[in-house]
Motif scaffolding. Structure first.
Motif, PDB file in Angstrom:
ATOM      1  N   ALA A 184     -19.655  31.065  -6.606  1.00 48.35           N
ATOM      2  CA  ALA A 184     -19.605  29.980  -5.627  1.00 48.35           C
ATOM      3  C   ALA A 184     -19.315  28.654  -6.307  1.00 48.35           C
ATOM      4  O   ALA A 184     -18.561  27.818  -5.778  1.00 48.35           O
ATOM      5  CB  ALA A 184     -20.934  29.905  -4.872  1.00 48.35           C
ATOM      6  N   GLN A 185     -19.905  28.434  -7.490  1.00 47.33           N
ATOM      7  CA  GLN A 185     -19.657  27.193  -8.214  1.00 47.33           C
ATOM      8  C   GLN A 185     -18.212  27.082  -8.676  1.00 47.33           C
ATOM      9  O   GLN A 185     -17.623  26.012  -8.661  1.00 47.33           O
ATOM     10  CB  GLN A 185     -20.605  27.092  -9.416  1.00 47.33           C
ATOM     11  N   GLU A 186     -17.649  28.195  -9.125  1.00 45.14           N
ATOM     12  CA  GLU A 186     -16.253  28.192  -9.562  1.00 45.14           C
ATOM     13  C   GLU A 186     -15.310  27.970  -8.391  1.00 45.14           C
ATOM     14  O   GLU A 186     -14.267  27.341  -8.530  1.00 45.14           O
ATOM     15  CB  GLU A 186     -15.918  29.519 -10.241  1.00 45.14           C
ATOM     16  N   LYS A 187     -15.709  28.486  -7.235  1.00 41.21           N
ATOM     17  CA  LYS A 187     -14.836  28.390  -6.074  1.00 41.21           C
ATOM     18  C   LYS A 187     -14.812  26.975  -5.507  1.00 41.21           C
ATOM     19  O   LYS A 187     -13.793  26.503  -5.023  1.00 41.21           O
ATOM     20  CB  LYS A 187     -15.316  29.364  -4.998  1.00 41.21           C
ATOM     21  N   ALA A 188     -15.952  26.262  -5.633  1.00 41.55           N
ATOM     22  CA  ALA A 188     -16.039  24.929  -5.034  1.00 41.55           C
ATOM     23  C   ALA A 188     -15.029  23.947  -5.617  1.00 41.55           C
ATOM     24  O   ALA A 188     -14.320  23.265  -4.868  1.00 41.55           O
ATOM     25  CB  ALA A 188     -17.458  24.392  -5.180  1.00 41.55           C
ATOM     26  N   PRO A 189     -14.887  23.834  -6.965  1.00 41.89           N
ATOM     27  CA  PRO A 189     -13.874  22.902  -7.501  1.00 41.89           C
ATOM     28  C   PRO A 189     -12.461  23.284  -7.081  1.00 41.89           C
ATOM     29  O   PRO A 189     -11.625  22.416  -6.840  1.00 41.89           O
ATOM     30  CB  PRO A 189     -14.061  23.023  -9.016  1.00 41.89           C
TER      31      PRO A 189
END
Length: 316
Positions: A281-286
């Protein structure tokens, strides 16, 4: 035996009938849910100190003693007498071998009711309210008394109906249309096979069948494992679900643990799967943020510079 331990009991399973309404098929060996009917009954009474099966010997899922009425085919009363000769406990379960829905819980209920009251036997009644004397728990001494009376009064036990044996007993009746369901016909077999595949039953039936097949005597929280499979599928990849649950079981076995070891391994694996999901999820947000910014630049109208400030055609 301490006061916290259950009183010992034996079990006699009658499995030598002719199965005429099944065309002479080997009824105890007919499979329901992938397990022979006899093995399903043996699983339900696994806590018995001694289990005697009255029939010709055959492979079974757990060790039993074997007995045979004399002559073979002499009927259920003669078969019960033969099995009872190898029983020594004060209380005895008497079961037929064609009960697909008999459970250990029902067995405990029969024994508990017998021990809590003053009756000489506790039997189930079926959906029509009829007595089922082959789904019952009895005082062993009371059965022996009635068997002796039948032998003396009628010249033998061959061909005697069970109702003559139970007529002389003080009985308690417990209604249970499911556990008392027996398989006398192929329609009964079909009904049993359909029921265990219903949504509310199929998972428990499958787990029980797998444990019997693998020789595993382990009760675990299936909800924990299902939650783990869900987290692994969603947080990692769909094939991770079965592989992860396998590894959890292997880890628990390596630790030589029981249900607690399974639960501990499942918690660790579930936490790992959630960490994977959080990282994704963190990788997808940027990426989504960058995509939104590029989309805004791409919407610049005609004559508007999309490049850095001052680099347009009118600069200077």
């Amino acid at each position: 035996m301490t006061s916290n331990e259950p009183a010992a009991h034996d079990a006699v399973v009658l499995a030598g009938g002719g199965a005429r309404r099944l065309g002479g098929a080997d009824k105890p060996g007919v499979r329901v849910g992938g397990r022979a009917l006899l093995d399903r009954v043996l699983a339900a009474c696994a806590d018995a100190r001694t289990t005697v099966v009255v029939a010709e010997p055959r492979p079974t899922a757990r060790p039993v003693r074997w007995a045979r009425e004399d002559p073979p085919g002499a009927g259920p009363v003669a078969a019960l007498d033969a099995g009872l000769r190898q029983a020594a406990a004060d209380d005895v379960l008497v079961l037929s071998a064609d009960l697909p829905f008999l459970s250990a819980g029902t067995v405990r209920r029969l024994l508990g009711t017998l021990r809590a009251g003053g009756a000489e036997g506790v039997l189930l009644t079926d959906a029509d309210g009829r007595d089922q004397p082959l789904v019952a728990a009895y005082r062993t001494a009371a059965l022996r008394r009635e068997l002796a009376a039948l032998t003396a009064g009628r010249g033998g036990l061959t061909g005697q109906p069970l109702r003559r044996l139970t007529a002389g007993l003080d009985l308690t009746r417990v209604p249970d249309p499911v556990a008392s369901f027996d398989c006398d016909t192929w329609d009964d077999i079909a009904t049993a096979r359909a029921r265990i595949r219903e949504h509310g039953h199929v998972l428990d039936e499958w787990i029980s069948a797998v444990k019997d097949e693998l020789g595993i005597d382990l009760d675990v929280d299936t909800g924990v494992l299902l939650d783990l499979a869900r987290d692994a599928a969603h947080g990692v990849a769909r094939p991770a679900a079965p592989l992860t649950t396998f590894l959890v079981g292997y880890a628990a076995a390596q630790a030589q643990g029981g249900p607690e070891a399974v639960a501990d391994a499942a918690r660790k694996a579930a936490a790992l799967a959630l960490r994977w999901a959080e990282e994704a999820a963190q990788e997808k947000a940027p990426e989504e943020t960058a995509g939104q910014g590029n989309a805004g630049q791409g919407n610049a109208g005609p004559g508007t510079s999309a490049g850095p400030a001052g680099s347009g055609p009118d600069a200077g």
